[in-house]
Motif scaffolding. Structure first.
Motif, PDB file in Angstrom:
ATOM      1  N   MET A   1       0.821  -1.213   0.000  1.00 23.40           N
ATOM      2  CA  MET A   1       0.000   0.000   0.000  1.00 23.40           C
ATOM      3  C   MET A   1       0.856   1.265   0.000  1.00 23.40           C
ATOM      4  SD  MET A   1      -2.865  -1.302   2.754  1.00 23.40           S
ATOM      5  CE  MET A   1      -3.831   0.203   2.763  1.00 23.40           C
ATOM      6  N   GLY A   2       2.174   1.096  -0.073  1.00 24.41           N
ATOM      7  CA  GLY A   2       3.058   2.254  -0.111  1.00 24.41           C
ATOM      8  C   GLY A   2       3.277   2.893   1.242  1.00 24.41           C
ATOM      9  N   GLN A   3       3.219   2.094   2.311  1.00 30.03           N
ATOM     10  CA  GLN A   3       3.440   2.614   3.662  1.00 30.03           C
ATOM     11  C   GLN A   3       4.602   1.844   4.308  1.00 30.03           C
ATOM     12  OE1 GLN A   3      -0.272   3.020   5.974  1.00 30.03           O
ATOM     13  NE2 GLN A   3      -1.411   2.783   4.055  1.00 30.03           N
ATOM     14  N   PRO A   4       5.820   2.025   3.769  1.00 31.97           N
ATOM     15  CA  PRO A   4       6.945   1.201   4.241  1.00 31.97           C
ATOM     16  C   PRO A   4       7.307   1.430   5.696  1.00 31.97           C
ATOM     17  CG  PRO A   4       7.713   2.948   2.785  1.00 31.97           C
ATOM     18  CD  PRO A   4       6.224   2.953   2.700  1.00 31.97           C
ATOM     19  N   ARG A   5       7.204   2.647   6.175  1.00 31.47           N
ATOM     20  CA  ARG A   5       7.607   2.900   7.568  1.00 31.47           C
ATOM     21  C   ARG A   5       6.643   2.242   8.547  1.00 31.47           C
ATOM     22  NH1 ARG A   5       9.441   6.922   4.458  1.00 31.47           N
ATOM     23  NH2 ARG A   5      11.609   7.601   4.813  1.00 31.47           N
ATOM     24  N   GLN A   6       5.345   2.321   8.243  1.00 27.81           N
ATOM     25  CA  GLN A   6       4.380   1.627   9.097  1.00 27.81           C
ATOM     26  C   GLN A   6       4.597   0.113   9.022  1.00 27.81           C
ATOM     27  OE1 GLN A   6       3.840   4.095   6.941  1.00 27.81           O
ATOM     28  NE2 GLN A   6       1.967   5.245   7.414  1.00 27.81           N
ATOM     29  N   ALA A   7       4.960  -0.361   7.834  1.00 28.33           N
ATOM     30  CA  ALA A   7       5.221  -1.791   7.684  1.00 28.33           C
ATOM     31  C   ALA A   7       6.422  -2.213   8.525  1.00 28.33           C
ATOM     32  CB  ALA A   7       5.463  -2.121   6.212  1.00 28.33           C
ATOM     33  N   ILE A   8       7.463  -1.393   8.551  1.00 30.39           N
ATOM     34  CA  ILE A   8       8.649  -1.711   9.364  1.00 30.39           C
ATOM     35  C   ILE A   8       8.257  -1.818  10.834  1.00 30.39           C
ATOM     36  CG2 ILE A   8      10.809  -0.738  10.242  1.00 30.39           C
ATOM     37  CD1 ILE A   8      11.340   0.289   7.390  1.00 30.39           C
ATOM     38  N   GLU A   9       7.378  -0.923  11.290  1.00 36.34           N
ATOM     39  CA  GLU A   9       6.917  -0.990  12.682  1.00 36.34           C
ATOM     40  C   GLU A   9       6.224  -2.323  12.952  1.00 36.34           C
ATOM     41  OE1 GLU A   9       4.437   2.350  13.452  1.00 36.34           O
ATOM     42  OE2 GLU A   9       6.019   3.839  13.117  1.00 36.34           O
ATOM     43  N   GLY A  10       5.405  -2.767  11.984  1.00 33.85           N
ATOM     44  CA  GLY A  10       4.713  -4.047  12.155  1.00 33.85           C
ATOM     45  C   GLY A  10       5.665  -5.219  12.189  1.00 33.85           C
ATOM     46  N   TYR A  11       6.658  -5.203  11.286  1.00 35.75           N
ATOM     47  CA  TYR A  11       7.650  -6.273  11.298  1.00 35.75           C
ATOM     48  C   TYR A  11       8.417  -6.280  12.615  1.00 35.75           C
ATOM     49  CZ  TYR A  11       7.073  -7.053   6.255  1.00 35.75           C
ATOM     50  OH  TYR A  11       6.586  -7.361   5.016  1.00 35.75           O
ATOM     51  N   THR A  12       8.731  -5.104  13.111  1.00 35.53           N
ATOM     52  CA  THR A  12       9.461  -5.014  14.383  1.00 35.53           C
ATOM     53  C   THR A  12       8.635  -5.621  15.510  1.00 35.53           C
ATOM     54  OG1 THR A  12      10.594  -3.016  13.609  1.00 35.53           O
ATOM     55  CG2 THR A  12      10.591  -3.429  15.985  1.00 35.53           C
ATOM     56  N   HIS A  13       7.315  -5.377  15.480  1.00 37.59           N
ATOM     57  CA  HIS A  13       6.446  -5.957  16.511  1.00 37.59           C
ATOM     58  C   HIS A  13       6.400  -7.480  16.379  1.00 37.59           C
ATOM     59  CE1 HIS A  13       3.387  -5.992  19.585  1.00 37.59           C
ATOM     60  NE2 HIS A  13       2.608  -6.736  18.802  1.00 37.59           N
ATOM     61  N   ALA A  14       6.335  -7.974  15.137  1.00 36.01           N
ATOM     62  CA  ALA A  14       6.342  -9.430  14.933  1.00 36.01           C
ATOM     63  C   ALA A  14       7.612 -10.045  15.498  1.00 36.01           C
ATOM     64  CB  ALA A  14       6.207  -9.751  13.451  1.00 36.01           C
ATOM     65  N   ILE A  15       8.743  -9.346  15.321  1.00 34.70           N
ATOM     66  CA  ILE A  15      10.019  -9.846  15.831  1.00 34.70           C
ATOM     67  C   ILE A  15      10.038  -9.804  17.356  1.00 34.70           C
ATOM     68  CG2 ILE A  15      12.500  -9.332  15.931  1.00 34.70           C
ATOM     69  CD1 ILE A  15      12.128  -8.308  12.970  1.00 34.70           C
ATOM     70  N   THR A  16       9.396  -8.800  17.937  1.00 33.77           N
ATOM     71  CA  THR A  16       9.289  -8.748  19.399  1.00 33.77           C
ATOM     72  C   THR A  16       8.531  -9.968  19.918  1.00 33.77           C
ATOM     73  OG1 THR A  16       9.314  -6.331  19.357  1.00 33.77           O
ATOM     74  CG2 THR A  16       8.453  -7.377  21.342  1.00 33.77           C
ATOM     75  N   LEU A  17       7.475 -10.350  19.179  1.00 34.74           N
ATOM     76  CA  LEU A  17       6.679 -11.505  19.586  1.00 34.74           C
ATOM     77  C   LEU A  17       7.417 -12.812  19.351  1.00 34.74           C
ATOM     78  CD1 LEU A  17       3.259 -10.392  18.054  1.00 34.74           C
ATOM     79  CD2 LEU A  17       3.817 -10.481  20.488  1.00 34.74           C
ATOM     80  N   GLU A  18       8.173 -12.866  18.265  1.00 39.48           N
ATOM     81  CA  GLU A  18       8.868 -14.100  17.876  1.00 39.48           C
ATOM     82  C   GLU A  18      10.254 -13.712  17.367  1.00 39.48           C
ATOM     83  OE1 GLU A  18       8.165 -17.629  14.648  1.00 39.48           O
ATOM     84  OE2 GLU A  18       6.379 -16.784  15.617  1.00 39.48           O
ATOM     85  N   PRO A  19      11.224 -13.595  18.247  1.00 36.71           N
ATOM     86  CA  PRO A  19      12.542 -13.060  17.858  1.00 36.71           C
ATOM     87  C   PRO A  19      13.223 -13.809  16.726  1.00 36.71           C
ATOM     88  CG  PRO A  19      12.330 -13.091  20.244  1.00 36.71           C
ATOM     89  CD  PRO A  19      11.138 -13.828  19.708  1.00 36.71           C
ATOM     90  N   GLU A  20      12.910 -15.078  16.541  1.00 40.29           N
ATOM     91  CA  GLU A  20      13.543 -15.854  15.476  1.00 40.29           C
ATOM     92  C   GLU A  20      12.684 -15.932  14.215  1.00 40.29           C
ATOM     93  OE1 GLU A  20      16.725 -17.219  15.672  1.00 40.29           O
ATOM     94  OE2 GLU A  20      16.735 -15.912  17.441  1.00 40.29           O
ATOM     95  N   HIS A  21      11.740 -15.018  14.063  1.00 42.65           N
ATOM     96  CA  HIS A  21      10.849 -15.045  12.895  1.00 42.65           C
ATOM     97  C   HIS A  21      11.625 -14.544  11.679  1.00 42.65           C
ATOM     98  CE1 HIS A  21       7.460 -14.712  10.278  1.00 42.65           C
ATOM     99  NE2 HIS A  21       6.583 -14.959  11.229  1.00 42.65           N
ATOM    100  N   ALA A  22      12.186 -15.491  10.916  1.00 38.30           N
ATOM    101  CA  ALA A  22      13.066 -15.131   9.801  1.00 38.30           C
ATOM    102  C   ALA A  22      12.341 -14.294   8.759  1.00 38.30           C
ATOM    103  CB  ALA A  22      13.636 -16.397   9.164  1.00 38.30           C
ATOM    104  N   GLY A  23      11.080 -14.630   8.485  1.00 30.70           N
ATOM    105  CA  GLY A  23      10.345 -13.881   7.470  1.00 30.70           C
ATOM    106  C   GLY A  23      10.176 -12.427   7.836  1.00 30.70           C
ATOM    107  N   ALA A  24       9.885 -12.154   9.098  1.00 29.19           N
ATOM    108  CA  ALA A  24       9.727 -10.761   9.531  1.00 29.19           C
ATOM    109  C   ALA A  24      11.060 -10.021   9.431  1.00 29.19           C
ATOM    110  CB  ALA A  24       9.189 -10.721  10.959  1.00 29.19           C
ATOM    111  N   HIS A  25      12.143 -10.658   9.861  1.00 26.86           N
ATOM    112  CA  HIS A  25      13.464 -10.032   9.739  1.00 26.86           C
ATOM    113  C   HIS A  25      13.794  -9.745   8.271  1.00 26.86           C
ATOM    114  CE1 HIS A  25      15.203 -10.159  13.795  1.00 26.86           C
ATOM    115  NE2 HIS A  25      14.616 -11.334  13.972  1.00 26.86           N
ATOM    116  N   LEU A  26      13.561 -10.739   7.408  1.00 28.81           N
ATOM    117  CA  LEU A  26      13.916 -10.589   5.998  1.00 28.81           C
ATOM    118  C   LEU A  26      13.133  -9.452   5.352  1.00 28.81           C
ATOM    119  CD1 LEU A  26      15.201 -11.410   3.339  1.00 28.81           C
ATOM    120  CD2 LEU A  26      13.466 -13.202   3.121  1.00 28.81           C
ATOM    121  N   HIS A  27      11.820  -9.443   5.531  1.00 31.63           N
ATOM    122  CA  HIS A  27      11.013  -8.417   4.863  1.00 31.63           C
ATOM    123  C   HIS A  27      11.262  -7.036   5.468  1.00 31.63           C
ATOM    124  CE1 HIS A  27       8.854 -10.938   2.057  1.00 31.63           C
ATOM    125  NE2 HIS A  27       8.736 -11.846   3.016  1.00 31.63           N
TER     126      HIS A  27
END
Length: 746
Positions: free
Chosen positions: A408-434
């Protein structure tokens, strides 16, 4: 649960005293106790010939019929005995067990009530009464009846065991375990109680304790097939799938045609990646129980793993026919449809799943993926939000939601979401990669390259992991006098973009071996910086270090202002191929434009980055020679090309990238979508116009028409997701500027 069903003692009330009839009964009872059932039956029948109303003969014939599996005959014989002597509590108690075997629980309860009326302290009858009430799903009353039996006989192991089963029915597994423990204190060798205890422990997710309990049951009764089966289930819960498989095989050795065990065996084989064997196990289970929806659904999962997706969907459909409200099958069906890129049908399947089970977080998440693939981003976001509302710590849903925000063209908000996913699951490779890809898209190369190393743990890249005994070069190790292997890892475009680093590696004093995809080996044979170029699959010479091509930017600390070869071409077309294609194309009399409108159809982002040729042809101005550089042409584009012969087709003549490089060198502009030819033209330093989706690949950055990777590139970006019209309009306008002006009055 086995009923309490005792033989009566040898009676002594026959009318003839110790006459011939009673002698036959006594003889029959002795034979029965030795297991000689047929001979015992003959004795009882002989007694009835001598005395047709002999109560004990009639009663014992009922007992024997029950013990040999004929409950209906047992009811009939014991009924005749009761007709002779209606005051015998044991006869009513024993007939109740036969009624239960026939599923006639109300009749069983009536007989137990009569037994305890005749003999209020009859513990066995109270126990059997509890069993009848349990069959009638009257759990509270069943417990009361078991408690009465136990009050009469505190060491009554069967009653304690049965009481535990009733507590399980009431979803009180902790209390049930306490009851089973009482049974085992009374009878430590009670295999059935150990088995039931294991079932209760498993329901509490105490899987190892459950395994231990099943082991005790099996040690006491090595032929206990259900214990082997359920032991396998508990081992599966512990992810000890090979041990689970062994346990299922032990169960099947005892009961070869047990469909539930065959189904469970299929699950274990699936976890072990033995998909053909799992499919065979499911098929055997289905041949024995064709209407089991779970087996059909599990079979579909295995077929999907075998990439037999239409068959998988058919299997899910059969599961749904067996159980129309089977939400999990609809969810699995949606996944298979998604893999076939039938996104609308997938979305509809997920819709059905969540309609049947509104709290189904996984199906909401998957619905979001399908809606995202349809570019219905608001609906996708609603789905992810619903999944997260149901399960706030659902890291995959947070990851997928962020992926949609990126589109949707909202990369900064997306980064925040990925960061939250990593907080929930620190080894979540997909969240780190994206997250790393968005950092790179925003130009944050320092952090982006570091995070990009998570790709090796993500399923999308795992297959490219190479395992060498030599260490990986990270940029810190001296290379003077060393040999290093630089190897391709992902797509052809990636190799073309990052082979430029070979020159910088050799500048550190290393001998450089470059291993690339076979399709690129000829073109890259003379690339600057490589001492030896190998096609993937060729034997590797000795080397001291290795480094994947896309890890080189991290090793060199690449930033936007330090991209190697950013100001010049670093590849060239082979001279022999140039000469060949110059002759093939003939003298150049008009501007030439090379066209590439689609990439690899199997690429996960193909639907966003490719467009049909029909959307471009009407923008192609006269006065320009258009040459298709496509090697693979899709059926719809074949039709378009047939209708526009002004576009020169060369797909049957282009052999490899050396040919494509020569053609790029012989045209004035390459017009390409984001695929390997765009990288090739840029690496050759040729003018290349690249059509990009709204959410571009990280390497094209944001909000710019140029590329720091390829100075000869001009970028044409979508202004909104999925809309190519504005891109086509701008391309058509710029192509028209290439065309020579028409003569006045012409």
């Amino acid at each position: 649960m086995k009923p309490i069903f005792r033989n009566p003692p040898a009676p002594g009330r026959a009318a003839a005293g110790k006459g011939a009839a009673q002698a036959q009964v006594n003889k029959g009872l002795a034979l029965q106790q030795k297991g000689q059932m047929a001979q015992a039956r003959d004795c009882y029948l002989q007694a009835l010939k001598l005395q047709p109303a002999h109560f004990d003969a009639l009663h014992l014939l009922g007992v024997l019929s029950y013990l040999t599996g004929d409950a209906a005959q047992a009811v009939e014989w014991i009924g005749k005995a009761i007709a002779v002597h209606a005051g015998n509590a044991m006869a009513f108690n024993n007939r109740s067990a036969a009624w239960r075997s026939l599923g006639q629980f109300a009749a069983a309860l009536a007989d137990c009530d009569r037994a305890v009326e005749l003999k209020p302290d009859y513990a066995e009858a109270w126990n059997n009464r509890g069993a009848a009430l349990r069959g009638l799903q009257q759990a509270e009353a069943a417990l009361a009846s078991y408690d009465r039996a136990i009050a009469l006989n505190p060491d009554y192991a069967d009653a304690w065991n049965n009481r535990g089963n009733a507590l399980v029915d009431q979803q009180q597994p902790e209390a049930a375990i306490a009851s089973y423990d009482q049974a085992l204190r009374a009878r430590p060798d009670y295999a059935e109680a150990w088995y039931n205890r294991g079932n209760a422990l498993r329901s509490l997710k105490q899987h190892q304790a459950a395994v231990d309990s099943y082991d005790r049951a099996i040690a006491l009764r090595p032929t206990h097939a259900p214990a082997f089966n359920n032991r396998g289930n508990a081992l599966g819960d512990l992810e000890r799938h090979q041990e689970a498989l062994d346990s299922y095989d032990r169960a099947l050795a005892l009961r070869p045609d047990h469909p539930e065990t065959l189904k469970n065996r299929g699950v274990a084989l699936g976890h072990l990646g033995q998909y053909p064997a799992a499919l065979e196990s499911y098929d055997r289970a289905i041949s024995l129980r064709p209407d089991d929806p779970e087996t059909w659904s599990n079979r579909g999962v295995v077929l999907a793993e075998l990439d037999r997706l239409p068959e998988a969907i058919a299997s899910y459909d059969q599961a749904i026919r067996c159980r129309p409200a089977y939400a999990e099958a609809y969810n699995n069906r949606g996944a298979a449809l998604g893999q076939l890129r039938q996104y609308q049908a997938a979305a509809e399947s997920y819709e059905r799943a969540v309609a049947l089970r509104p709290d189904y977080a996984e199906a909401w998440n998957n619905r979001g993926v399908a809606r995202g693939n349809l570019r219905e981003y608001p609906l996708a976001m609603e789905s992810y939000d619903q999944a997260i509302a149901l399960r706030p710590a659902y890291a995959d849903a947070w990851r997928n939601r962020s992926f949609t925000l990126g589109h949707m063209g909202q990369p900064r908000q997306a980064i925040e979401g990925y960061t939250h996913a990593i907080t929930l699951e620190p080894e979540h490779a997909g969240a780190h990669l994206h997250r790393s890809l968005l950092l790179l898209l925003l130009g944050d190369f320092d952090e982006g390259w570091k995070q990009y190393e998570w790709r090796w743990k993500d399923d999308s890249v795992k297959a490219a992991v190479r395992h060498f005994s030599q260490p990986m070069w990270t940029g810190a190790e001296p290379l003077q006098g060393k040999t290093i292997l630089l190897h391709a890892e992902q797509g052809l475009g990636d190799t073309l973009q990052f082979c430029r680093y070979a020159r910088r590696v050799r500048a550190l004093g290393a001998r450089v071996i470059l291993e690339v995809q076979p399709a690129l080996a000829g073109l890259l044979a003379g690339v600057d910086g490589a001492d030896q170029v190998l096609a993937g699959g060729q034997p590797l010479p000795a080397f001291d270090f290795y480094c994947p091509l896309l890890s080189l930017p991290l090793a060199f600390g690449t930033r936007l202002d330090s991209i190697p070869s950013a100001g010049s071409a670093y590849l060239s077309a082979p001279a022999d191929r140039l000469a060949h294609w110059q002759a093939r194309l003939g003298e150049k009399t008009r501007p030439r434009v090379g066209l590439v409108w689609s990439g690899n159809a199997a690429h996960t982002n193909d639907q966003n980055r490719s467009f049909p040729l029909a959307g471009l042809v009407d923008r192609l101005p006269p006065g320009v020679d258009f040459i298709s550089l496509q090697k693979e042409i899709r059926p719809a584009d074949q039709e378009t090309l047939a209708q526009h012969p002004q576009i020169l087709r060369l797909d049957e003549e282009i052999r490899d990238f050396s040919d494509t490089a020569a053609l790029c060198a012989l045209v004035d502009v390459v017009l390409s979508v984001d695929t390997s030819v765009a990288h090739l033209a840029g690496a050759l330093g040729r003018p290349v116009w690249i059509a990009l989706p709204f959410n571009p690949d990280w390497r094209w950055l944001l909000d710019r028409r140029d590329s720091p990777w390829y100075p000869s590139a001009t970028l044409y970006r979508q202004s909104s997701p999925g809309r190519w019209d504005d891109v086509m309009t701008r391309l058509g306008r710029d192509l028209a500027r290439l065309a020579p002006p028409h003569p006045a009055g012409g």
